[in-house]
Design an enzyme around this catalytic site. Structure first.
Site, PDB file in Angstrom:
ATOM      1  N   GLY A   9       2.358  22.156  -5.975  1.00 33.13           N
ATOM      2  CA  GLY A   9       2.086  21.457  -4.722  1.00 33.13           C
ATOM      3  C   GLY A   9       0.597  21.418  -4.460  1.00 33.13           C
ATOM      4  O   GLY A   9      -0.121  22.399  -4.644  1.00 33.13           O
ATOM      5  N   ARG A  42       8.264  19.341  21.473  1.00 35.17           N
ATOM      6  CA  ARG A  42       8.995  18.266  20.799  1.00 35.17           C
ATOM      7  C   ARG A  42      10.492  18.312  20.978  1.00 35.17           C
ATOM      8  O   ARG A  42      11.141  17.289  21.174  1.00 35.17           O
ATOM      9  CB  ARG A  42       8.689  18.337  19.314  1.00 35.17           C
ATOM     10  CG  ARG A  42       7.261  18.020  19.079  1.00 35.17           C
ATOM     11  CD  ARG A  42       6.917  18.072  17.641  1.00 35.17           C
ATOM     12  NE  ARG A  42       5.565  17.559  17.518  1.00 35.17           N
ATOM     13  CZ  ARG A  42       4.842  17.649  16.429  1.00 35.17           C
ATOM     14  NH1 ARG A  42       5.330  18.226  15.361  1.00 35.17           N
ATOM     15  NH2 ARG A  42       3.647  17.146  16.403  1.00 35.17           N
ATOM     16  N   HIS A  77      11.500  15.229  11.102  1.00 34.44           N
ATOM     17  CA  HIS A  77      10.066  15.201  10.886  1.00 34.44           C
ATOM     18  C   HIS A  77       9.538  16.403  10.126  1.00 34.44           C
ATOM     19  O   HIS A  77       8.655  16.293   9.274  1.00 34.44           O
ATOM     20  CB  HIS A  77       9.398  15.138  12.259  1.00 34.44           C
ATOM     21  CG  HIS A  77       7.917  15.219  12.229  1.00 34.44           C
ATOM     22  ND1 HIS A  77       7.142  14.319  11.542  1.00 34.44           N
ATOM     23  CD2 HIS A  77       7.049  16.089  12.794  1.00 34.44           C
ATOM     24  CE1 HIS A  77       5.865  14.638  11.702  1.00 34.44           C
ATOM     25  NE2 HIS A  77       5.782  15.708  12.435  1.00 34.44           N
TER      26      HIS A  77
HETATM   27  C1  LIG Z   1       3.848  11.540   9.654  1.00 35.85           C
HETATM   28  C2  LIG Z   1       3.503  12.980   9.833  1.00 35.85           C
HETATM   29  C3  LIG Z   1       2.484  13.353  10.706  1.00 35.85           C
HETATM   30  C4  LIG Z   1       2.144  14.693  10.868  1.00 35.85           C
HETATM   31  N1  LIG Z   1       1.147  15.021  11.724  1.00 35.85           N
HETATM   32  C5  LIG Z   1       0.781  16.311  11.861  1.00 35.85           C
HETATM   33  C6  LIG Z   1      -0.293  16.681  12.709  1.00 35.85           C
HETATM   34  O1  LIG Z   1      -0.915  15.843  13.347  1.00 35.85           O
HETATM   35  N2  LIG Z   1      -0.624  17.985  12.807  1.00 35.85           N
HETATM   36  C7  LIG Z   1       0.044  18.951  12.113  1.00 35.85           C
HETATM   37  O2  LIG Z   1      -0.321  20.107  12.220  1.00 35.85           O
HETATM   38  N3  LIG Z   1       1.062  18.626  11.283  1.00 35.85           N
HETATM   39  C8  LIG Z   1       1.455  17.344  11.151  1.00 35.85           C
HETATM   40  N4  LIG Z   1       2.497  17.015  10.316  1.00 35.85           N
HETATM   41  C9  LIG Z   1       3.129  18.051   9.498  1.00 35.85           C
HETATM   42  C10 LIG Z   1       2.257  18.364   8.295  1.00 35.85           C
HETATM   43  O3  LIG Z   1       1.662  17.198   7.811  1.00 35.85           O
HETATM   44  C11 LIG Z   1       3.023  19.000   7.148  1.00 35.85           C
HETATM   45  O4  LIG Z   1       3.843  20.008   7.612  1.00 35.85           O
HETATM   46  C12 LIG Z   1       2.063  19.605   6.163  1.00 35.85           C
HETATM   47  O5  LIG Z   1       1.103  18.675   5.767  1.00 35.85           O
HETATM   48  C13 LIG Z   1       2.772  20.156   4.947  1.00 35.85           C
HETATM   49  O6  LIG Z   1       1.816  20.566   4.011  1.00 35.85           O
HETATM   50  P1  LIG Z   1       2.215  21.344   2.703  1.00 35.85           P
HETATM   51  O7  LIG Z   1       0.938  21.625   2.015  1.00 35.85           O
HETATM   52  O8  LIG Z   1       3.065  22.491   3.063  1.00 35.85           O
HETATM   53  O9  LIG Z   1       3.120  20.359   1.862  1.00 35.85           O
HETATM   54  P2  LIG Z   1       2.962  18.823   1.417  1.00 35.85           P
HETATM   55  O10 LIG Z   1       1.744  18.190   1.924  1.00 35.85           O
HETATM   56  O11 LIG Z   1       4.274  18.202   1.722  1.00 35.85           O
HETATM   57  O12 LIG Z   1       2.770  18.892  -0.126  1.00 35.85           O
HETATM   58  C14 LIG Z   1       3.799  19.164  -1.009  1.00 35.85           C
HETATM   59  C15 LIG Z   1       3.243  19.158  -2.398  1.00 35.85           C
HETATM   60  O13 LIG Z   1       4.215  19.702  -3.263  1.00 35.85           O
HETATM   61  C16 LIG Z   1       4.383  18.874  -4.377  1.00 35.85           C
HETATM   62  N5  LIG Z   1       5.762  19.053  -4.825  1.00 35.85           N
HETATM   63  C17 LIG Z   1       6.888  19.103  -4.069  1.00 35.85           C
HETATM   64  N6  LIG Z   1       7.962  19.307  -4.838  1.00 35.85           N
HETATM   65  C18 LIG Z   1       7.510  19.393  -6.102  1.00 35.85           C
HETATM   66  C19 LIG Z   1       8.138  19.608  -7.349  1.00 35.85           C
HETATM   67  N7  LIG Z   1       9.451  19.784  -7.461  1.00 35.85           N
HETATM   68  N8  LIG Z   1       7.356  19.603  -8.451  1.00 35.85           N
HETATM   69  C20 LIG Z   1       6.010  19.434  -8.370  1.00 35.85           C
HETATM   70  N9  LIG Z   1       5.379  19.255  -7.217  1.00 35.85           N
HETATM   71  C21 LIG Z   1       6.112  19.230  -6.104  1.00 35.85           C
HETATM   72  C22 LIG Z   1       4.015  17.492  -3.945  1.00 35.85           C
HETATM   73  O14 LIG Z   1       3.595  16.742  -5.038  1.00 35.85           O
HETATM   74  C23 LIG Z   1       2.884  17.800  -2.974  1.00 35.85           C
HETATM   75  O15 LIG Z   1       1.689  17.901  -3.689  1.00 35.85           O
HETATM   76  C24 LIG Z   1       2.856  15.685  10.156  1.00 35.85           C
HETATM   77  C25 LIG Z   1       3.876  15.306   9.293  1.00 35.85           C
HETATM   78  C26 LIG Z   1       4.216  13.964   9.154  1.00 35.85           C
HETATM   79  C27 LIG Z   1       5.365  13.598   8.293  1.00 35.85           C
END
Ligand SMILES: Cc1cc2nc3c(=O)[nH]c(=O)nc-3n(C[C@H](O)[C@H](O)[C@H](O)COP(=O)(O)OP(=O)(O)OC[C@H]3O[C@@H](n4cnc5c(N)ncnc54)[C@H](O)[C@@H]3O)c2cc1C
Ligand code: FES
Lengths: 636, 251
Positions: free
Chosen positions: A39, A329, A400
């Site tokens: 990720g 929310r 979401h």
């Molecule tokens: C439209 C939207 C708006 C948002 N706005 C906000 C905001 O304003 N403020 C806030 O705090 N939060 C916000 N959020 C929530 C926030 O964006 C997410 O919770 C956060 O970015 C998640 O980050 P992460 O690094 O955990 O995972 P992600 O950014 O989801 O990254 C997941 C990573 O894992 C990889 N991956 C997944 N499965 C596999 C696999 N099987 N094999 C290889 N790679 C894999 C993907 O390629 C990716 O690189 C928002 C969410 C959405 C949907």
């Protein structure tokens, strides 16, 4: 048996004293360790870059063609920190308290306090990386307010905060990739984990370009694979976001915590057709200047501008005068649903309420509103063909974010030694409901400031470089992945992966969505295995496994959603109280608000996989509150 | 109001990088005008799968114009007919009943075709690795408000930082140049005080890598700006050129 390993001592000293006491890896030894990070969203990219800077060898994986495209890129609104620049009384304690309360007292005090504590360092880090946060005319950083808080503590970069934060972390990651300390593996999907002698030692991936399935070994594995809101099919998440990585870890022994805690975001563009592939969020920041309403009279089909003030019901302001449109929310969503269920919904489907910026447009002028939200207005116009400067937006709640995730201890390590879980993929900080602008915070806190310390505590007692893909466990896991891919391809039935996914999504949205009831949950528990059974009998995936095959990718993800969905519903059934985003119709106050049951449910539900077709086992981690006292959330 | 239209699609099909590729014609019937372009392709693909045929491969993820994954040349224009719009944000109400639509991948030396509409844009990551960063280590940053930044500079930096790395600029350019992509990054960092320290190394590193990846030169056609879904201005290219020159002078 579930030990969260929360350090002793006063809440505000725990993290500092923990950092002083945990084991360290000698700098000269770090390069002997290899760490896999799956990720490259905020959590994964920040972790991979920080680990590489410390001297570890890092292999980073993502399924997109570039790490910069991880789902985090889409976050719009902002990121919280306790800087107190506006001098409105904010503090680490207040951010901690708001987050615990927002989470409806279902998260760990120590984790949440740490989150608040490191928040300020994140802003410093991001500014130094060149993240162009919004500034005032003085040249200093600007803030805005977000749901569930009465202070202005949200930093933002127009409506593209996630993009700018991710590009910051991505540029740090590419810097290390350029130096060779990170090896980047894009277009690689993790299909399974490899556990050797009870410890996480590697992963199996499929190269999405060639179909090649290969094994990778490391001294520790970090999962930062995001949330599972796409289990509902329609959600605000990116299309390929999935549960596979964490579900596979669960099947290899990692406990899954609170899978039923899902967040339904109140302000999304309503569904408009069967072909719909995703739902689009309108940032919650709009609630700062927007007022939510429905017509007072059922079936009032006049244009919104033709409905006079006294015939509008600003239901959030009416019911929750203290927070008004800025209630958390879960409350905002549930209330919108309630209005629509009473027949007061608007728009062609009746599943929508108005989000009206008319008054603010009048008060602040078009230029100010344009500066704050133009990209959102534009997005709305593109999708709906309607101009929100002229008529109020129509919104409806949509899946979401998922607070549930793999269980981790204070060090962010799962019960499976050597497996660390960060960001949305873990369960750690948001309890039963996440406050706006705190997911970005958590992802970066985990990746920049927590894991780089805590992983040392584990690695320090592991002899480096012992993991080897020659071990039979790697061969077996690889074989299993090859077999499974073959199985998906050879069914040769009649339905596409998306058809099954939609069917599952509809079922969950109805029975395990914004509101849940025992009979509905039981019904879902019966229907899910039936869909799963048909999937393995009647799936159609054209093409082969030895090439770029997007239908095959989708099929694999849907197969895992179909397994995971059962656990989510199971958890929702078990938790008979209402809390945060989990609303059990049986558990409410006389006014109809959610009713928590602290005596029986103040625990983290951590599920253990016991084998296909066997009942999972529930482990309870009791939540002890030393600092805050459990109160009924009151936003009135 | 939504209605349905019938379309004829001419879609580029190519099995892999080595395959020569060709156009295939598909009927897209009963397309709801509220659909996005990618949802229209989904519908076509679901039908193809059911007929036992291979669906059209295309990259996408966020479907809201921010991840930069999607993109195809539609009727000769990258991302289709609407200004400042990614393919995923293009909606079918922009088309008329019985329209014929030609859909092709980005075509550029730096972006080999992977399959159908999917291209390999990893060269962009390589360019970023050659200087697209500020070398601050985690944990060593000073307090965020220590250095004020002129609001105008922060805003202009943000304009440039809005690039989503989709590659439409390269696809639009007759020379398949990546100058707008690189110019945007160089400008974003260069406009901020914290980015000035490494400005010279950055521009030299990124430009050298851009050349090595096989992208062409800029001969001022400005097609890139017209195609950019985020409206990145060609003034960023001018800024990059200035920075490049001054870095050479400093040699
Ligand atoms: C439209 C939207 C708006 C948002 N706005 C906000 C905001 O304003 N403020 C806030 O705090 N939060 C916000 N959020 C929530 C926030 O964006 C997410 O919770 C956060 O970015 C998640 O980050 P992460 O690094 O955990 O995972 P992600 O950014 O989801 O990254 C997941 C990573 O894992 C990889 N991956 C997944 N499965 C596999 C696999 N099987 N094999 C290889 N790679 C894999 C993907 O390629 C990716 O690189 C928002 C969410 C959405 C949907
Ligand atoms: S799919 Fe993300 S920009 Fe189009």
């Amino acid at each position: 048996m579930l030990d969260a390993k929360i350090p002793a001592g006063p809440l505000k000293d725990k993290w500092t004293s923990h950092k002083n006491k945990i084991r360290l890896v000698n700098p000269a030894n770090k390069r002997k360790y290899r760490v896999i990070v799956v990720g490259t969203g905020l959590a994964g990219a920040s972790a991979a870059a920080s680990l590489a800077e410390r001297g570890y060898n890092v292999d980073a994986f993502c399924f997109q063609d570039s790490p910069r495209r991880a789902h985090s890129i889409a976050a719009q609104g902002g990121i919280n920190a306790a800087k107190n620049y506006p001098n409105d009384g904010d503090s680490v304690y207040r951010l901690f308290y708001d987050t615990i309360k927002g989470g409806d007292f279902r998260s760990r005090e120590a984790n949440v306090y740490r989150l608040a504590e490191v928040s300020n360092g994140i802003i410093d880090q991001c500014v130094a990386q060149g993240v162009p946060f919004a500034r005032e005319y003085s040249g200093y950083l600007d803030n805005r307010s977000f749901g569930g808080a009465q202070v202005s503590r949200t930093f933002y970069a127009r409506g593209q905060t996630g993009q700018q934060l991710l590009l910051g972390a991505y540029s740090a990651l590419m810097k290390d990739a350029g130096k060779g300390t990170v090896t980047m593996h894009p277009r690689a999907e993790m299909l399974d984990h490899v556990v050797v002698d009870g410890k996480a030692k590697g992963i199996i991936t499929r190269c999405l370009l060639t179909g090649k399935i290969s094994a990778h070994a490391a001294d520790a594995v970090v999962l930062a694979t995001g949330g599972y809101a796409n289990v509902f099919y329609l959600s605000t998440n990116a299309k390929a976001s999935n549960v596979t990585a964490v579900w596979r870890a669960h099947k290899k022994g990692a406990f899954f915590a609170n899978p039923c805690y899902t967040q339904i975001h109140p302000t999304c563009i309503p569904v408009h057709g069967d072909y719909q592939s995703k739902l689009t969020l309108m940032s919650e920041s709009l609630r700062n200047d927007g007022r939510v309403w429905v017509p007072k009279n059922k079936g009032d089909s006049r244009r919104p501008s033709a409905i006079p003030e006294n015939e509008r019901d600003y239901f959030l302001e009416r019911k929750y005068p203290a927070f008004g449109n800025l209630v958390p929310r879960d409350l905002a969503s549930r209330n919108a649903k309630e209005q629509c269920d009473q027949g007061k919904g608007v728009g062609p489907t009746g599943h929508a309420v108005y989000l009206d910026l008319g008054e603010s447009l009048g008060r602040l002028g078009r230029d100010v509103i344009r500066e704050r939200y133009d990209n959102l207005f534009e997005m709305y116009e593109r999708i709906t063909g309607m101009d929100a400067y002229k008529e109020p937006m129509m919104i409806y709640p949509a899946p979401h974010y998922t607070m549930g995730g793999l269980w981790v201890d204070y060090n962010l390590m799962s019960n499976l030694p050597g497996l660390f879980v960060l960001g949305e993929a873990n369960f750690s900080d948001h309890g039963a409901n996440r406050l706006g602008a705190s997911a970005l915070l958590q992802g970066l806190a985990d990746g920049y400031f927590i894991l780089p310390y805590t992983i040392g505590d584990y690695l320090a007692v592991q002899p480096p470089g012992k993991a080897d893909t020659g071990h039979p466990a790697f061969g077996e896991a690889r074989e299993a992945a090859v077999r499974r891919t073959g199985d998906l391809l050879k069914i040769n039935g009649k339905k596409t992966p998306d058809e099954f996914h939609r069917e599952l999504g509809r079922l969950l949205w109805e029975k395990c969505g914004m509101s849940r009831r025992e009979d509905g949950l039981k019904e879902a528990l019966k229907k899910i295995p039936a869909i799963r059974e048909e999937f393995w009998r009647n799936l159609l995936v054209p093409g082969s496994g030895e090439e770029f095959n997007q239908t095959l990718e989708r099929a694999g993800r849907v197969a895992d959603f179909l397994e995971f969905a059962g656990l989510m519903v199971r958890d929702a059934l078990e938790r008979k109280e209402s809390c945060g985003g989990h609303f059990r119709e049986e558990s409410r106050t006389p006014e109809g608000e959610a009713l928590r049951d602290d005596a029986n449910f103040a625990y983290v539900a951590a599920w253990e996989f016991k084998g296909a077709g066997r009942e999972p086992v529930l482990h309870k981690e009791p939540l002890a509150f030393e600092e805050v006292h459990l109160a009924t959330r009151n936003y009135k | 109001m939504a209605k349905t239209i019938n379309l004829t699609l001419h879609v580029w099909r190519q099995k892999g990088t080595q395959d020569k590729g060709r156009f295939e014609v598909y009927k897209a019937e009963g397309i709801d005008t509220d659909m996005s372009f990618l949802e229209m392709l989904d519908v076509v693909n679901e039908r193809l799968i059911k007929e036992g045929k291979e669906p059209v491969a295309f990259d996408h993820d966020c479907r809201e114009g921010i991840c930069g994954a999607c993109g195809a040349v539609v009727n000769g224009r990258p991302h289709g007919p609407m200004d400042k719009t990614t393919l995923c944000q293009l909606h079918m109400r922009r088309f008329k009943d019985n329209d014929t639509i030609t859909i092709e991948p980005w075509r550029a030396r730096g972006f080999p075709v992977v399959k159908d509409l999917v291209v390999d844009r990893s060269a962009f990551d390589q360019i970023m690795a050659a200087g697209g960063f500020i070398s601050v280590k985690t944990g060593s940053a000073p307090e965020a408000n220590t250095v004020p930044v002129r609001r105008q500079d922060a805003e202009t930096a943000m304009d440039a930082a809005a690039c989503i790395g989709c590659g439409a600029c390269v696809a639009a350019c007759p020379n398949a140049s990546a100058m707008l992509f690189v110019g945007a990054k160089v400008s974003h960092f260069g406009l901020l005080p914290q980015g000035r320290v490494e400005a010279k190394e950055r521009v030299r590193g990124m430009v050298a890598r851009m050349d090595a990846e096989g992208f062409g030169n800029c001969s001022n056609h400005y097609e890139c700006e017209a195609a950019c879904p985020k409206g990145i201005s060609v003034s960023t290219i001018a800024r990059m050129n200035r920075e490049y020159l001054s870095s050479e002078l400093a040699e």
